[in-house]
Design a protein around this motif. Structure first.
Motif, PDB file in Angstrom:
ATOM      1  N   UNK A 104       0.785  -1.237   0.000  1.00 21.19           N
ATOM      2  CA  UNK A 104       0.000   0.000   0.000  1.00 21.19           C
ATOM      3  C   UNK A 104       0.808   1.273   0.000  1.00 21.19           C
ATOM      4  N   UNK A 105       2.144   1.179  -0.018  1.00 20.31           N
ATOM      5  CA  UNK A 105       2.981   2.379   0.061  1.00 20.31           C
ATOM      6  C   UNK A 105       3.829   2.582  -1.188  1.00 20.31           C
ATOM      7  N   UNK A 106       3.425   1.974  -2.303  1.00 19.78           N
ATOM      8  CA  UNK A 106       4.174   2.101  -3.561  1.00 19.78           C
ATOM      9  C   UNK A 106       3.395   2.935  -4.569  1.00 19.78           C
ATOM     10  N   UNK A 107       4.109   3.814  -5.259  1.00 17.42           N
ATOM     11  CA  UNK A 107       3.532   4.575  -6.368  1.00 17.42           C
ATOM     12  C   UNK A 107       4.055   3.953  -7.655  1.00 17.42           C
ATOM     13  N   UNK A 108       3.142   3.413  -8.462  1.00 19.66           N
ATOM     14  CA  UNK A 108       3.509   2.718  -9.702  1.00 19.66           C
ATOM     15  C   UNK A 108       3.016   3.484 -10.921  1.00 19.66           C
ATOM     16  N   UNK A 109       3.849   3.520 -11.939  1.00 19.69           N
ATOM     17  CA  UNK A 109       3.432   3.885 -13.282  1.00 19.69           C
ATOM     18  C   UNK A 109       4.146   2.911 -14.215  1.00 19.69           C
ATOM     19  N   UNK A 110       3.446   1.881 -14.642  1.00 20.86           N
ATOM     20  CA  UNK A 110       4.118   0.873 -15.449  1.00 20.86           C
ATOM     21  C   UNK A 110       3.189  -0.234 -15.884  1.00 20.86           C
ATOM     22  N   UNK A 111       3.761  -1.339 -16.277  1.00 15.16           N
ATOM     23  CA  UNK A 111       3.077  -2.428 -16.951  1.00 15.16           C
ATOM     24  C   UNK A 111       2.515  -3.469 -15.971  1.00 15.16           C
ATOM     25  N   UNK A 112       1.714  -3.036 -15.033  1.00 12.02           N
ATOM     26  CA  UNK A 112       1.108  -3.957 -14.074  1.00 12.02           C
ATOM     27  C   UNK A 112       0.249  -5.003 -14.784  1.00 12.02           C
ATOM     28  N   UNK A 113      -0.418  -4.605 -15.839  1.00 13.09           N
ATOM     29  CA  UNK A 113      -1.303  -5.515 -16.551  1.00 13.09           C
ATOM     30  C   UNK A 113      -0.572  -6.711 -17.147  1.00 13.09           C
ATOM     31  N   UNK A 114       0.718  -6.553 -17.460  1.00 10.84           N
ATOM     32  CA  UNK A 114       1.483  -7.679 -18.009  1.00 10.84           C
ATOM     33  C   UNK A 114       1.583  -8.816 -17.001  1.00 10.84           C
ATOM     34  N   UNK A 115       1.675  -8.472 -15.726  1.00  9.15           N
ATOM     35  CA  UNK A 115       1.774  -9.487 -14.675  1.00  9.15           C
ATOM     36  C   UNK A 115       0.456 -10.252 -14.563  1.00  9.15           C
ATOM     37  N   UNK A 116      -0.653  -9.517 -14.601  1.00  4.04           N
ATOM     38  CA  UNK A 116      -1.972 -10.150 -14.543  1.00  4.04           C
ATOM     39  C   UNK A 116      -2.190 -11.047 -15.751  1.00  4.04           C
ATOM     40  N   UNK A 117      -1.783 -10.584 -16.913  1.00  7.68           N
ATOM     41  CA  UNK A 117      -1.935 -11.394 -18.123  1.00  7.68           C
ATOM     42  C   UNK A 117      -1.124 -12.681 -18.035  1.00  7.68           C
ATOM     43  N   UNK A 118       0.084 -12.598 -17.484  1.00  5.50           N
ATOM     44  CA  UNK A 118       0.907 -13.794 -17.355  1.00  5.50           C
ATOM     45  C   UNK A 118       0.258 -14.794 -16.397  1.00  5.50           C
ATOM     46  N   UNK A 119      -0.310 -14.305 -15.318  1.00  6.06           N
ATOM     47  CA  UNK A 119      -1.010 -15.196 -14.392  1.00  6.06           C
ATOM     48  C   UNK A 119      -2.187 -15.869 -15.086  1.00  6.06           C
ATOM     49  N   UNK A 120      -2.859 -15.128 -15.959  1.00  9.69           N
ATOM     50  CA  UNK A 120      -4.014 -15.669 -16.660  1.00  9.69           C
ATOM     51  C   UNK A 120      -3.682 -16.747 -17.666  1.00  9.69           C
ATOM     52  N   UNK A 121      -2.402 -16.857 -18.044  1.00 10.16           N
ATOM     53  CA  UNK A 121      -2.001 -17.894 -18.998  1.00 10.16           C
ATOM     54  C   UNK A 121      -1.983 -19.280 -18.371  1.00 10.16           C
ATOM     55  N   UNK A 122      -2.092 -19.343 -17.054  1.00 14.42           N
ATOM     56  CA  UNK A 122      -2.139 -20.600 -16.292  1.00 14.42           C
ATOM     57  C   UNK A 122      -0.861 -21.409 -16.420  1.00 14.42           C
ATOM     58  N   UNK A 123       0.215 -20.786 -16.897  1.00 13.57           N
ATOM     59  CA  UNK A 123       1.507 -21.465 -16.934  1.00 13.57           C
ATOM     60  C   UNK A 123       2.259 -21.257 -15.633  1.00 13.57           C
ATOM     61  N   UNK A 124       2.031 -20.072 -15.018  1.00 16.04           N
ATOM     62  CA  UNK A 124       2.761 -19.719 -13.807  1.00 16.04           C
ATOM     63  C   UNK A 124       1.869 -19.845 -12.575  1.00 16.04           C
ATOM     64  N   UNK A 125       2.482 -20.268 -11.474  1.00 14.34           N
ATOM     65  CA  UNK A 125       1.787 -20.301 -10.195  1.00 14.34           C
ATOM     66  C   UNK A 125       1.840 -18.942  -9.511  1.00 14.34           C
TER      67      UNK A 125
END
Length: 261
Positions: A104-125
């Motif tokens: 809760x103490x991080x300010x992000x401007x970047x590709x957060x969606x890439x991480x969600x997409x990778x999780x959605x591929x069901x290849x990674x735990x």
């Protein structure tokens, strides 16, 4: 996808800014840190925000109530500050599938969606957003090592002698398998249940964890000077956006070209 937000910390290093408020309510450009986190998570599809509160929890609960921008909020309490693995376990009863986790103490401007997409591929735990930092700064973070496929093979929390300069940024996706690992973690020398120790247990059990390089920037607001730096970077980002808009408005439209012809 549900999202856990860790917001229980007192923020002693941010004093005096946290003398009268929890760390996540420290403002950057007149906006609490936690609102920036909420906006980022909702922007990449968070269906529910599960907020782990602790220090001065009532300020967070009173301010945001049971929803933010139409997305429901569930609160759970970390009564003692016993580390990130312990904090995550407070949210376990509310999670029903793969989830996002953000500090809760991080300010992000970047590709957060890439991480969600990778999780959605069901290849990674699990998948982590990671970045390279100067070696002299790496000991402030969870430092990781990866193999040739970009998979995480080891994580060390705040090491005196970092094995690399690749660090975790504070944004992750997990399956519920992480909870079992957190239950198995033993207290560290600091007396805390460390998230990197839980991650190492996942790796040892054969789970696949992918590292996604940060394309953009983030600031871990741990000290007052970090808050000042975040404000400067956001001001610069806004100024560049305004300049781009002005340049776009100066470009001739199809109607302008037709009129000239």
């Amino acid at each position: 996808m549900q999202a856990i937000v860790l917001a229980a910390g007192k923020g002693t290093r941010l004093q005096p800014l946290t003398d009268d408020r929890p760390k996540v309510l420290v403002e950057v450009n007149d906006k609490p840190l936690i609102e920036d986190v909420f906006d980022n998570l909702i922007g990449i599809g968070a269906s529910e925000l599960i907020v782990v509160v602790g220090y001065k929890a009532e300020q967070i609960i009173d301010r945001y109530g049971d929803s933010y921008e139409g997305v429901p909020i569930t609160y759970t309490h970390q009564r003692e500050q016993l580390g990130l693995a312990h904090a995550i376990l407070q949210a376990e009863p509310y999670i029903d599938g793969p989830f996002m986790l953000m500090l809760g103490d991080n300010v992000f401007r970047g590709n957060l969606g890439d991480v969600v997409n990778r999780q959605g591929e069901e290849r990674a735990d699990a998948a982590f957003l990671v970045e390279e930092v100067p070696y002299e700064e790496a000991s402030r973070y969870g430092v990781l090592d990866t193999n040739e496929y970009g998979e995480v093979v080891e994580v060390v929390e705040k090491p005196d002698d970092p094995p690399s300069n690749l660090v975790m940024t504070g944004f992750y996706t997990f399956t519920p398998a992480i909870f079992h690992a957190c239950h198995l973690v033993q207290p560290s020398d600091r007396g805390e249940y460390e998230l990197p120790d839980a991650i190492d247990l996942l790796i040892e059990s054969g789970r696949t964890i992918d590292a996604i390089r940060l394309d953009g920037w983030r600031i871990d607001v741990g000290y007052p000077e970090d808050r000042d730096r975040a404000e400067e970077w956001l001001d610069e980002l806004a100024a560049n956006s305004d300049e781009a808009t002005e340049e776009s408005e100066k470009q001739p439209t199809d109607e302008d070209v037709a009129a000239e012809n």
